[in-house]
Scaffold this motif. Structure first.
Motif: not given
Length: 486
Positions: A39-40, A46-47, A52-57, A232-234
């Motif tokens: 629902d993207q 991709l970045e 927005s979805r991946v753990n920061k580590k 980011d997403n925005d």
């Protein structure tokens, strides 16, 4: 409503997301399956998705792999947890080069191994394989002296991998900050990297520049610094990441070559200017001398004065001829642009024969030619005419008195190069004795009184000026063959 393809629905049902690199925008853009599966937002690359979805580590490792896929076409495979509506799930991301269009792609699917605890043992084996691949990757990075860096603009932190730290000459526990990172650059390049970084961080303008760096020991080295914005997403820029490479050895060789070329060019220019000044200044004096001798009344001279006058007159004529030759050489050596056109070998040879027809008839010279294999060539017409004229006039001049003069000219292809063979049955040349003098200026090999020793010198200079070569094979009293490779 935007149309969704059947293949996209199938991919989403299989829990597969696909991104493809847009080489113009330098971004991995989502395919329809990503929009259905997660629902993207269709405008999010991709970045932005990862942010927005991946753990920061996992983020830094991801972005490093994406850079290497785009820049060096290094494929990768990495697992990461994605935030979904009903919790987190493990997905396996793979980066590869699409064989049909040689474009980098990234796709992901549910990592069943990580999501199913019953398959832990298999996952551990898989980890071992990944560890081995990671080892090979690290070794390759060491060999190419390439590392990665990441500047988090939100947290105001910097990450350098071990290779970047090694290039800077700092220890592995060194913690950089933005100011110290910038100040490692050579003073003359600090403003450059500052401007590049700010444009990337503020305007999203990527950079790729070769710059000088001063490491911790004070040694100045050349590095290649590459940077890209992270959004980011925005579409807000939240970080700058990039690749760092030690190019000092290559850059020093390039600079040394540039310096050598510049020095050679400078010497050549000074030589040409010097020769031009000499020939120009002497030319006016010689012209005055020739004019004076032509107007002088020899009838008033006694025998001794007449002989002295003839010596002066002959010397001035010889000096005039030498200056004309020098001017021709200068014209060849200083010329940088050539007007090439399609010329027909047969037409040029016919024009040369017409100019030398008196001698051809007088000495009954038989001329044969075969240009069937290579009838035409893009070349400077004047040079081709001059080359054939000098070779033909020399063949007539140095004909064998006991034979009917025969000359054969032909062209052919060898290793995609055009070659011209010019053969005669004349006096021939003792190459053991004269090979080093063949193409020298004013070098006469047969002692003819009408020989100036300039023709072959001019031929060689004109051939080489256009990137060609000339060689000779000869036998005394048998004949000579010149081979020109254009």
């Amino acid at each position: 409503m935007e149309k969704i393809t059947t293949s996209s629905v199938i991919l989403s049902d299989l829990k597969i997301g696909l991104w493809q690199l847009d080489s113009y925008a330098k971004k991995y853009l989502p395919q329809d399956s990503v929009r259905i599966l997660f629902d993207q937002d269709p405008s999010a690359d991709l970045e932005s998705f990862l942010n927005s979805r991946v753990n920061k580590k996992h983020l830094y490792s991801f972005q490093k792999h994406l850079d290497e896929l785009r820049l060096f076409q290094n494929s990768f495979q990495i697992s990461a947890q994605l935030d979904e509506t009903y919790g987190r799930k493990w997905y396996l991301f793979k980066g590869a080069i699409a064989p049909e269009n040689n474009t980098p792609i990234v796709y992901c699917h549910l990592d069943e191994v990580r999501n199913d605890t019953r398959l832990r043992e298999k996952m551990d084996n898989r980890k071992a394989d990944i560890s081995k691949n990671e080892f090979y990757l690290q070794e390759m990075m060491k060999l190419t002296k390439t590392g990665g860096w990441y500047v988090d603009l939100v947290e105001n932190t910097i990450e350098w991998d071990d290779m970047v730290k090694e290039i800077h000459g700092v220890s592995k526990d060194f913690i950089p900050d933005l100011e110290s990172g910038i100040n490692f650059y050579h003073p003359e390049h600090v403003p450059v990297i500052t401007q590049l970084f700010n444009r990337c961080a503020v305007d999203g303008e990527p950079f790729n520049r070769e710059l000088k760096l001063v490491d911790l020991t004070g040694k100045t080295i050349w590095v290649q610094s590459i940077g890209f914005p992270v959004r980011d997403n925005d579409r807000n820029i939240i970080a700058v990441r990039g690749v760092f490479r030690d190019i000092n050895d290559r850059k020093k060789r390039e600079l040394a070559l540039e310096w050598s070329n510049a020095k050679i060019q400078s010497q050549h220019t000074r030589f040409t200017d010097f020769a031009y000044i000499i020939s120009h200044n002497l030319r006016s004096h010689v012209s005055n001398l020739e004019l004076s001798t032509s107007l002088f009344n020899q009838q008033d001279l006694n025998v001794e004065q007449g002989e002295l006058f003839n010596i002066i007159k002959t010397s001035s004529q010889g000096l005039d001829k030498t200056l004309r030759h020098l001017n021709e050489v200068i014209a060849i050596q200083s010329k940088t642009e050539y007007y090439k056109e399609e010329i027909k070998f047969e037409e040029v040879l016919s024009a040369v024969q017409g100019a030398l027809m008196e001698d051809i008839k007088k000495y009954k010279v038989e001329i044969t030619y075969d240009f069937s294999e290579v009838p035409t060539l893009y070349y400077e017409r004047y040079y081709m005419y001059n080359i054939l004229e000098n070779l033909l006039s020399n063949a007539i001049k140095y004909r064998h008195k006991g034979k009917s003069p025969r000359i054969d000219v032909r062209t052919y292809l060898e290793d995609d190069k055009v070659l011209l063979l010019f053969s005669d049955n004349g006096l021939g040349i003792d190459l053991e004795m004269h090979k080093d003098r063949m193409f020298r200026m004013y070098s006469s090999l047969h002692g003819n009184s009408d020989s100036e020793g300039v023709g072959l010198f001019m031929v060689k200079n004109q051939v080489e000026a256009l990137g060609g070569t000339i060689s000779v094979a000869s036998e005394v009293n048998v004949g000579t063959t010149f081979t020109i490779q254009f």
